[in-house]
Each structure stands twice: as C-alpha cells, then as structure tokens.
Motif scaffolding. Structure first.
Motif, short mmCIF file in Angstrom:
data_model
loop_
_atom_site.label_atom_id
_atom_site.label_comp_id
_atom_site.label_asym_id
_atom_site.label_seq_id
_atom_site.Cartn_x
_atom_site.Cartn_y
_atom_site.Cartn_z
N MET A 13 73.80 -36.34 -37.22
CA MET A 13 74.33 -36.72 -35.91
C MET A 13 74.43 -38.22 -35.77
O MET A 13 74.78 -38.73 -34.73
CB MET A 13 73.43 -36.17 -34.79
N THR A 14 74.03 -38.95 -36.81
CA THR A 14 74.15 -40.41 -36.72
C THR A 14 75.18 -40.91 -37.72
O THR A 14 75.17 -42.07 -38.10
CB THR A 14 72.79 -41.08 -36.99
N GLU A 44 68.27 -45.99 -33.72
CA GLU A 44 68.08 -44.57 -34.02
C GLU A 44 69.40 -43.83 -34.20
O GLU A 44 69.45 -42.84 -34.93
CB GLU A 44 67.25 -43.91 -32.92
N SER A 45 70.43 -44.26 -33.51
CA SER A 45 71.72 -43.57 -33.63
C SER A 45 72.85 -44.50 -33.24
O SER A 45 72.69 -45.37 -32.39
CB SER A 45 71.75 -42.31 -32.75
N VAL A 47 77.01 -43.78 -32.48
CA VAL A 47 78.11 -42.82 -32.40
C VAL A 47 79.37 -43.60 -32.03
O VAL A 47 79.36 -44.39 -31.09
CB VAL A 47 77.82 -41.73 -31.34
N GLN A 48 80.43 -43.38 -32.79
CA GLN A 48 81.67 -44.13 -32.55
C GLN A 48 82.57 -43.39 -31.57
O GLN A 48 82.70 -42.16 -31.64
CB GLN A 48 82.42 -44.33 -33.87
N LEU A 49 83.19 -44.15 -30.66
CA LEU A 49 84.21 -43.59 -29.77
C LEU A 49 85.59 -43.94 -30.31
O LEU A 49 85.74 -44.74 -31.23
CB LEU A 49 83.99 -44.12 -28.35
N SER A 50 86.61 -43.34 -29.69
CA SER A 50 87.95 -43.39 -30.30
C SER A 50 88.55 -44.78 -30.34
O SER A 50 89.37 -45.08 -31.20
CB SER A 50 88.89 -42.41 -29.57
N GLU A 110 84.62 -48.29 -29.81
CA GLU A 110 83.36 -48.56 -29.12
C GLU A 110 82.23 -47.79 -29.80
O GLU A 110 82.47 -46.84 -30.55
CB GLU A 110 83.44 -48.13 -27.65
N ILE A 124 78.21 -46.00 -29.11
CA ILE A 124 77.04 -45.68 -28.29
C ILE A 124 75.85 -45.74 -29.23
O ILE A 124 75.80 -45.00 -30.22
CB ILE A 124 77.10 -44.27 -27.68
N VAL A 164 71.46 -45.89 -29.65
CA VAL A 164 70.12 -45.79 -29.08
C VAL A 164 69.20 -46.64 -29.94
O VAL A 164 69.10 -46.44 -31.16
CB VAL A 164 69.61 -44.34 -29.02
N THR A 171 69.71 -47.20 -24.39
CA THR A 171 71.08 -46.77 -24.68
C THR A 171 72.01 -47.95 -24.42
O THR A 171 71.95 -48.56 -23.35
CB THR A 171 71.48 -45.60 -23.76
N VAL A 178 76.17 -49.06 -24.65
CA VAL A 178 77.58 -48.80 -24.95
C VAL A 178 78.22 -50.15 -25.26
O VAL A 178 78.17 -51.06 -24.43
CB VAL A 178 78.31 -48.09 -23.80
N ARG A 203 61.17 -34.32 -33.53
CA ARG A 203 61.31 -35.60 -32.82
C ARG A 203 59.99 -36.10 -32.27
O ARG A 203 59.96 -37.11 -31.57
CB ARG A 203 62.32 -35.44 -31.67
N HIS A 255 74.04 -36.98 -27.78
CA HIS A 255 72.66 -37.50 -27.81
C HIS A 255 72.15 -37.52 -26.38
O HIS A 255 72.91 -37.82 -25.45
CB HIS A 255 72.60 -38.92 -28.39
N GLU A 273 87.64 -42.25 -22.38
CA GLU A 273 86.25 -41.88 -22.10
C GLU A 273 85.79 -42.58 -20.82
O GLU A 273 86.39 -43.56 -20.38
CB GLU A 273 85.33 -42.29 -23.26
N HIS A 302 76.83 -38.37 -24.24
CA HIS A 302 75.56 -39.09 -24.19
C HIS A 302 74.99 -39.01 -22.78
O HIS A 302 75.74 -39.15 -21.80
CB HIS A 302 75.75 -40.56 -24.57
#
Lengths: 149, 149
Positions: free
Chosen positions: A1-2, A78-79, A81-84, A87, A89, A91, A115, A117, A148, B40, B87, B129
C-alpha cells in the motif's frame, strides 16, 4: 500500500527533511516557506487554521510560546500515495522532545503521525495540508490490526 | 481559503452524509464501501492502517468493541480544497456521542476534526485518506488565531 515512484518518495523525503531542518533551527521563515498560500493545517489539539497567513501566525506564536529549542526527530516516512496530478499524501512519524504546554503542563517526549498533502511546484513539493495526530501510548495495545502494533 | 466549485462541495457533502448515515446505522458494509482499496487511515489516537483490508478490519473491530449505537453528528464541512485531478481535501467537524473506550474509561461527548482526501470515481467521491483529530477542549483558549477560537 506504499507503492509509489521512487522519485516521488525522494521528493517527499526532501520536503520532510527541509521541514525538520527548519523546525530544529527555529527558522520560521524557512518553515513557513514550505506552505502553499492556500494551506490548511489541523494541529495536534484540533485547531484548524485556514491559509498561510493563519498557519504562519500560529506557528510563530507557538514557537515563541513553547517550541523554540524543542527538536522534532523524523522516525519514518510510513507511506506515500500519489494522486493523479503528481500530488502526494504522506504519513510521517516523528518524535518530539518534551515541551511545556501553554497550560503549564510539561508534555513528555511524544510520537506524532503527521498527514501531509504535498503539491509539486517549481521549488519541489510544498505543503497544502497538514493534520498532526498524537500517538497516544496507552491506546496502542488496543490496535485491532496486530501487524501495526 | 474555502473557495471551490459548488459541484465539488456538493460531492463532498454527499460523501460526508453517506459516511454519517452508514456510521449511525452501524452499517459497516456501507461505511467500508466508501474507502478506496489503497486508503490510509490515521485514527484519533494515532493508529495508522494501510489499505482497505486493515481499515475495514479496524473499523469492524472498534464497532464491535465500542462504537455500535454511538452516533456521530456532522457539525460543519469547514473547508474543501480542490486538487488538479479533481480530488478534494476536506476538513469536517463532527460531534461524537459519549462512548466507552477499550481501557474502560468513558469518553464524554467530544468534537473531532477529520481531514479527508477524496478521489472521484464512477460512484462519486471515495475516501483515499482519513486523519481524525480530537479537538481538545482545554487547549482551544490558547489558539493564537483569535478568529478561529
């Protein structure tokens, strides 16, 4: 998930290191330069600041009041995540030194999960949103996801 | 700082209302259908769950343990910021009824500020998220931004 492109992870890492360098140098000019003009920030006790002017005012006031000389230590990204639109996100887990709260109570060394963004700019990633959560030690044994804990 | 297309605000509002309807009906199927596969979630005491399987496992466990019959009341969608791919980053203020924590301590009625990053899908916005922060009552008088008190 990362899963994410390694260059995005590197860009997040650069931003997070800039954040910590500025924080630990009490350099509010450098810290606040990491925020976009339309940043929103929800701090660890739930205050919500709208836009860079408020986020900057609040950070400067809290450094004067309690954070000057109090270090923040990066434990782990910890993670990511790419947006389209490129960008990210993220943690980020960090450890704060003890500090004296405005109510006069000393908060001992603590761990936060922040968190962020982050949006791409000509100068690397910048912070469009922050939400910082205290990792309450007494609650962690009740995490229903054993891996976790 | 809360400028956004009115259709995006309407889509955020629809998602947030679906979230509350599912929560207040103890309908975990409907609640978890609002999460993307790669969601997440950082909960109010700093637990970080990676991916829908973990987020769903945790929510189901915590409903069994403490949230069943405990209502969440939407107070306000405080901000909606649009990202380049459609988003949205939203901050939602909600009020939770009192509930019995896993440590046996009753948490009285409380207010949270929940950051949501929402992505467009064929079925409306979905949650990629979540980061949920308790608004600590004792801390609010120390907000350095007077208009946010």
């Amino acid at each position: 998930m990362t899963e994410q492109p390694s260059d995005l992870h590197a860009a997040v890492s650069a931003l997070v290191r800039s954040y910590h360098a500025a924080w630990n140098a009490d350099d509010l000019d450098a810290l606040c330069a990491l925020f976009t003009d339309d940043v929103h920030w929800v701090n660890i006790v739930g205050m919500h600041w709208h836009g860079r002017a408020e986020v900057e005012q609040a950070h400067r006031a809290f450094f004067d009041l309690m954070f000057k000389g109090v270090s923040s230590h990066l434990e782990e990204i910890e993670s990511v995540v790419q947006l389209s639109g490129g960008e990210a996100i993220a943690v980020v887990r960090l450890r704060m030194d003890a500090f004296l709260q405005p109510d006069g109570i000393m908060k001992p060394e603590s761990v936060d999960r922040m968190t962020l963004v982050l949006v791409p700019t000509g100068n690397g990633l910048r912070i469009k949103h922050g939400a910082n959560i205290w990792v309450v030690p007494e609650a962690q044994p009740f995490n229903p996801v054993p891996s976790r804990n």
